[in-house]
Design a protein around this motif. Structure first.
Motif, short mmCIF file in Angstrom:
data_model
loop_
_atom_site.label_atom_id
_atom_site.label_comp_id
_atom_site.label_asym_id
_atom_site.label_seq_id
_atom_site.Cartn_x
_atom_site.Cartn_y
_atom_site.Cartn_z
N UNK A 140 0.84 -1.20 0.00
CA UNK A 140 0.00 0.00 0.00
C UNK A 140 0.87 1.25 0.00
N UNK A 141 1.96 1.22 0.79
CA UNK A 141 2.89 2.35 0.79
C UNK A 141 3.47 2.57 -0.60
N UNK A 142 3.84 1.48 -1.26
CA UNK A 142 4.38 1.58 -2.62
C UNK A 142 3.36 2.21 -3.56
N UNK A 143 2.11 1.77 -3.46
CA UNK A 143 1.06 2.30 -4.32
C UNK A 143 0.81 3.78 -4.06
N UNK A 144 0.78 4.16 -2.79
CA UNK A 144 0.56 5.56 -2.43
C UNK A 144 1.65 6.46 -3.00
N UNK A 191 7.10 -2.45 -11.24
CA UNK A 191 8.25 -1.99 -10.45
C UNK A 191 8.23 -2.62 -9.06
N UNK A 192 7.06 -2.70 -8.46
CA UNK A 192 6.95 -3.32 -7.13
C UNK A 192 7.36 -4.79 -7.20
N UNK A 193 6.90 -5.50 -8.20
CA UNK A 193 7.24 -6.92 -8.35
C UNK A 193 8.74 -7.10 -8.61
N UNK A 194 9.31 -6.24 -9.42
CA UNK A 194 10.75 -6.30 -9.70
C UNK A 194 11.55 -6.13 -8.42
#
Length: 133
Positions: free
Chosen positions: A102-106, A113-116
């Motif tokens: 959620x922090x990454x999305x915010x 990028x998150x998966x990488x």
């Protein structure tokens, strides 16, 4: 075990200690059965209050990472070779993961990028490299 904490960080010191111990186990620097320094020794080494170390060790104990015995002190309870996770671990871990993602999305990190970044971190651990923990 070399443990580095940032006294100026917004992350509480006990949480930093907990995180560094978990990372050391995942990196293969600490294996099941490895002894941790006593709370007083680690507190002296880090120049912090021993109650802070005690709080970190208690958190690690409650999370099943270490066991604490009056005679042998704090010892790593499990590592990657200890078998499947205990009941309830996956649900609790996924709840914490949800918050991190959620922090990454915010902050605008897209799914790719998150998966990488997740893959990069996972591949850095000894468990993923195929080396014994």
């Amino acid at each position: 075990m070399l443990l580095t904490i940032d006294l100026d960080s917004e992350v509480p010191i006990y949480q930093q200690i907990r995180d560094r111990v978990v990372e050391a186990v995942a990196d293969g620097d600490l294996a099941e059965g490895s002894a941790l320094p006593s709370t007083r020794q680690l507190a002296a080494d880090l120049s912090i209050n021993f109650h802070t170390v005690n709080k970190a060790y208690d958190l690690l104990r409650r999370q099943g990472v270490i066991r604490i015995n009056r005679k042998s002190g704090a010892v790593v309870r499990r590592d990657a070779g200890s078998g499947p996770p205990e009941a309830g671990f996956t649900d609790e871990w996924q709840a914490r993961l949800r918050t991190l993602l959620a922090e990454a999305a915010v902050h605008g990190l897209n799914t790719d990028e998150a998966m990488l970044r997740c893959e990069e971190v996972l591949s850095s651990f000894a468990v993923k490299k195929g080396t014994p923990a």
